[in-house]
Scaffold this motif. Structure first.
Motif, PDB file in Angstrom:
ATOM      1  N   ARG A   1     -11.720   4.040  -3.099  1.00  0.00           N
ATOM      2  CA  ARG A   1     -12.064   4.063  -1.679  1.00  0.00           C
ATOM      3  C   ARG A   1     -13.275   3.183  -1.400  1.00  0.00           C
ATOM      4  O   ARG A   1     -13.332   2.473  -0.392  1.00  0.00           O
ATOM      5  CB  ARG A   1     -12.336   5.500  -1.245  1.00  0.00           C
ATOM      6  CG  ARG A   1     -11.070   6.348  -1.182  1.00  0.00           C
ATOM      7  CD  ARG A   1     -11.379   7.814  -0.951  1.00  0.00           C
ATOM      8  NE  ARG A   1     -10.140   8.585  -0.832  1.00  0.00           N
ATOM      9  CZ  ARG A   1     -10.085   9.918  -0.860  1.00  0.00           C
ATOM     10  NH1 ARG A   1     -11.201  10.625  -1.006  1.00  0.00           N
ATOM     11  NH2 ARG A   1      -8.921  10.532  -0.758  1.00  0.00           N
TER      12      ARG A   1
ATOM     13  N   TYR B   1     -12.165  -0.441  -1.691  1.00  0.00           N
ATOM     14  CA  TYR B   1     -11.381  -0.798  -0.502  1.00  0.00           C
ATOM     15  C   TYR B   1     -12.304  -1.093   0.670  1.00  0.00           C
ATOM     16  O   TYR B   1     -12.147  -2.105   1.368  1.00  0.00           O
ATOM     17  CB  TYR B   1     -10.441   0.350  -0.163  1.00  0.00           C
ATOM     18  CG  TYR B   1      -9.459   0.065   0.949  1.00  0.00           C
ATOM     19  CD1 TYR B   1      -8.141  -0.283   0.670  1.00  0.00           C
ATOM     20  CD2 TYR B   1      -9.840   0.143   2.294  1.00  0.00           C
ATOM     21  CE1 TYR B   1      -7.226  -0.545   1.689  1.00  0.00           C
ATOM     22  CE2 TYR B   1      -8.941  -0.123   3.311  1.00  0.00           C
ATOM     23  CZ  TYR B   1      -7.648  -0.455   3.002  1.00  0.00           C
ATOM     24  OH  TYR B   1      -6.758  -0.718   4.007  1.00  0.00           O
TER      25      TYR B   1
ATOM     26  N   ARG C   1     -12.731  -4.781   2.591  1.00  0.00           N
ATOM     27  CA  ARG C   1     -11.749  -4.571   3.656  1.00  0.00           C
ATOM     28  C   ARG C   1     -11.330  -5.884   4.330  1.00  0.00           C
ATOM     29  O   ARG C   1     -10.141  -6.154   4.505  1.00  0.00           O
ATOM     30  CB  ARG C   1     -12.304  -3.605   4.704  1.00  0.00           C
ATOM     31  CG  ARG C   1     -11.290  -3.229   5.793  1.00  0.00           C
ATOM     32  CD  ARG C   1     -11.941  -2.325   6.827  1.00  0.00           C
ATOM     33  NE  ARG C   1     -12.453  -1.110   6.225  1.00  0.00           N
ATOM     34  CZ  ARG C   1     -11.735   0.004   6.024  1.00  0.00           C
ATOM     35  NH1 ARG C   1     -10.457   0.021   6.397  1.00  0.00           N
ATOM     36  NH2 ARG C   1     -12.273   1.077   5.484  1.00  0.00           N
TER      37      ARG C   1
ATOM     38  N   SER D   1       0.582  -4.594   0.955  1.00  0.00           N
ATOM     39  CA  SER D   1      -0.332  -3.524   1.342  1.00  0.00           C
ATOM     40  C   SER D   1      -1.665  -3.630   0.598  1.00  0.00           C
ATOM     41  O   SER D   1      -1.684  -3.658  -0.640  1.00  0.00           O
ATOM     42  CB  SER D   1       0.303  -2.171   1.032  1.00  0.00           C
ATOM     43  OG  SER D   1      -0.653  -1.134   1.089  1.00  0.00           O
TER      44      SER D   1
ATOM     45  N   ARG E   1      -3.853  -1.368   0.052  1.00  0.00           N
ATOM     46  CA  ARG E   1      -4.134  -0.214  -0.801  1.00  0.00           C
ATOM     47  C   ARG E   1      -3.398  -0.317  -2.134  1.00  0.00           C
ATOM     48  O   ARG E   1      -3.890   0.164  -3.151  1.00  0.00           O
ATOM     49  CB  ARG E   1      -3.785   1.084  -0.082  1.00  0.00           C
ATOM     50  CG  ARG E   1      -2.337   1.254   0.298  1.00  0.00           C
ATOM     51  CD  ARG E   1      -2.162   2.484   1.152  1.00  0.00           C
ATOM     52  NE  ARG E   1      -0.751   2.758   1.424  1.00  0.00           N
ATOM     53  CZ  ARG E   1      -0.325   3.793   2.142  1.00  0.00           C
ATOM     54  NH1 ARG E   1      -1.205   4.621   2.658  1.00  0.00           N
ATOM     55  NH2 ARG E   1       0.962   3.983   2.338  1.00  0.00           N
TER      56      ARG E   1
ATOM     57  N   ALA F   1      -2.599   4.495  -4.682  1.00  0.00           N
ATOM     58  CA  ALA F   1      -2.630   3.755  -3.423  1.00  0.00           C
ATOM     59  C   ALA F   1      -2.647   4.691  -2.228  1.00  0.00           C
ATOM     60  O   ALA F   1      -3.342   4.455  -1.243  1.00  0.00           O
ATOM     61  CB  ALA F   1      -1.420   2.815  -3.343  1.00  0.00           C
TER      62      ALA F   1
ATOM     63  N   VAL G   1      -6.396   5.978  -1.943  1.00  0.00           N
ATOM     64  CA  VAL G   1      -7.586   5.143  -1.778  1.00  0.00           C
ATOM     65  C   VAL G   1      -7.794   4.705  -0.324  1.00  0.00           C
ATOM     66  O   VAL G   1      -8.888   4.281   0.031  1.00  0.00           O
ATOM     67  CB  VAL G   1      -7.545   3.889  -2.685  1.00  0.00           C
ATOM     68  CG1 VAL G   1      -7.486   4.275  -4.141  1.00  0.00           C
ATOM     69  CG2 VAL G   1      -6.405   2.956  -2.321  1.00  0.00           C
ATOM     70  N   ALA G   2      -6.758   4.763   0.492  1.00  0.00           N
ATOM     71  CA  ALA G   2      -6.912   4.304   1.878  1.00  0.00           C
ATOM     72  C   ALA G   2      -6.392   5.361   2.826  1.00  0.00           C
ATOM     73  O   ALA G   2      -5.465   5.136   3.571  1.00  0.00           O
ATOM     74  CB  ALA G   2      -6.186   2.980   2.074  1.00  0.00           C
TER      75      ALA G   2
END
Length: 340
Positions: free
Chosen positions: A111, A114, A118, A131, A133, A336, A339-340
């Motif tokens: 996280r 990410y 971003r 994607s 993530r 995945a 994490v998002a």
């Protein structure tokens, strides 16, 4: 992984999160090279082997200057052969593997990675359709978000494996590709570090995968998957895009089988629409009906599972082209999702 063969592939599972250092901050200096490795005693024929490599590389257009710098002082490494020959000491169940790999620490680090990247990840998604993530999850699985990219000299590791002979043709091709990458100016020979099997950088690409799929995402003329986040993550995105990633689609859904299902005899080859799976008695893991969707799916059964089963969507197959084990693919998807 695998992009060919990495420290975590195409051979074994990634190291448990608990054994890995925390992720390096964005822009951090790469880890210092590992200490000198013990060389193989009585390496008969190694010098002759290297002369053959030099001749092949020259025919492929690699310059003498690159060969001198990259191959000078190269010796076969005892540790590489030890790791190549090592047999797994134990086999984890799916549940043990899942809980160890998709750990809370790895999720939290993911996280953070990410969030810190971003804008870059959104740019990669715009260009590749992949994607963000999932890119982050693969990054986390392969190198713990870039903090564990391997400490071996790639040229020396590949030369050792190509000389040893068990998989000589495969590793000789990878060694020649690594020399071409250095000659093209993407990385200096002494900075080309990676796993004992020659997998390189944040994405753990083998050299031939690098040649096919690495990208110069930041446009500086070099494909730097070792020290440039844009190139490293952009290359993961390119790998998945070139493998058939379907933008905006999921990867799998956990399902509950109908009565009488035998996990040991599960047919994982047949593809049916999700709606048809529902008509056959399959339901979501929480017991609710499956969606009336025409999307094709097949059973995805983890290796050594105590009962957890998924319907794998086309993007799960794409993830497994990066690294083929089913448990790896499922763990990437689960990470995945977190994490998002």
């Amino acid at each position: 992984m695998l992009a060919g063969c990495s420290s975590s592939t195409p051979s074994t599972a990634p190291a448990p999160a608990a054994s890995l250092p925390p992720p390096a901050p964005v822009g951090a200096t790469p880890p210092a090279p590992a200490p000198a490795q013990e060389v193989v005693a009585n390496a008969q024929g190694f010098d002759t082997f290297l002369e053959g490599v030099r001749a092949d590389a020259r025919r492929a257009g690699v310059s003498n200057a690159t060969l001198q710098r990259a191959l000078s002082g190269v010796r076969p490494l005892a540790r590489v052969l030890e790791l190549d020959r090592r047999q797994p000491e134990g086999v984890l169940s799916w549940e043990q593997y899942r809980d160890r790999i998709v750990s809370q620490t790895r999720i939290e680090n993911g996280r953070r990675a990410y969030a810190e990247n971003r804008a870059l990840l959104q740019s990669i998604e715009q260009r590749t359709g992949v994607s963000p993530r999932v890119i982050v999850a693969i990054w986390g699985m392969e190198t713990n978000y870039g903090s564990n990219t391997g400490g071996f000299n790639v040229i020396e590791a590949l030369a050792t494996l190509a000389w040893e002979g068990r998989r000589a043709a495969f590793f000789r091709a990878e060694l020649l590709a690594a020399l071409r990458i250095i000659d093209a100016g993407h990385i200096q020979a002494e900075a080309m570090r990676g796993s004992w099997a020659g997998a390189m950088g944040h994405p753990q690409f083998m050299p031939t995968s690098f040649e096919r799929l690495a990208v110069d995402f930041d446009g500086d003329g070099r494909k730097d998957i070792w020290g440039t986040r844009a190139d490293a993550l952009g290359s993961i995105g390119n790998y998945l895009a070139r493998s058939g990633w379907q933008s905006g689609q999921g990867w799998a859904m956990e399902v509950r089988p109908p009565a009488g299902f035998d996990i040991e005899r599960a047919d994982t080859e047949t593809r049916r629409s999700i709606a048809e799976w529902g008509r056959l008695g399959w339901r979501r893991a929480d017991g609710s009906p499956l969606p009336a969707s025409d999307t094709q799916a097949s059973l995805a059964v983890p290796t050594r599972s105590a009962g957890q089963v998924f319907l794998g969507l086309p993007n799960l197959r794409v993830i497994r082209r990066y690294n083929s084990p089913m448990n790896y693919g499922l763990a990437v998807g689960l990470l995945a999702d977190q994490v998002a």
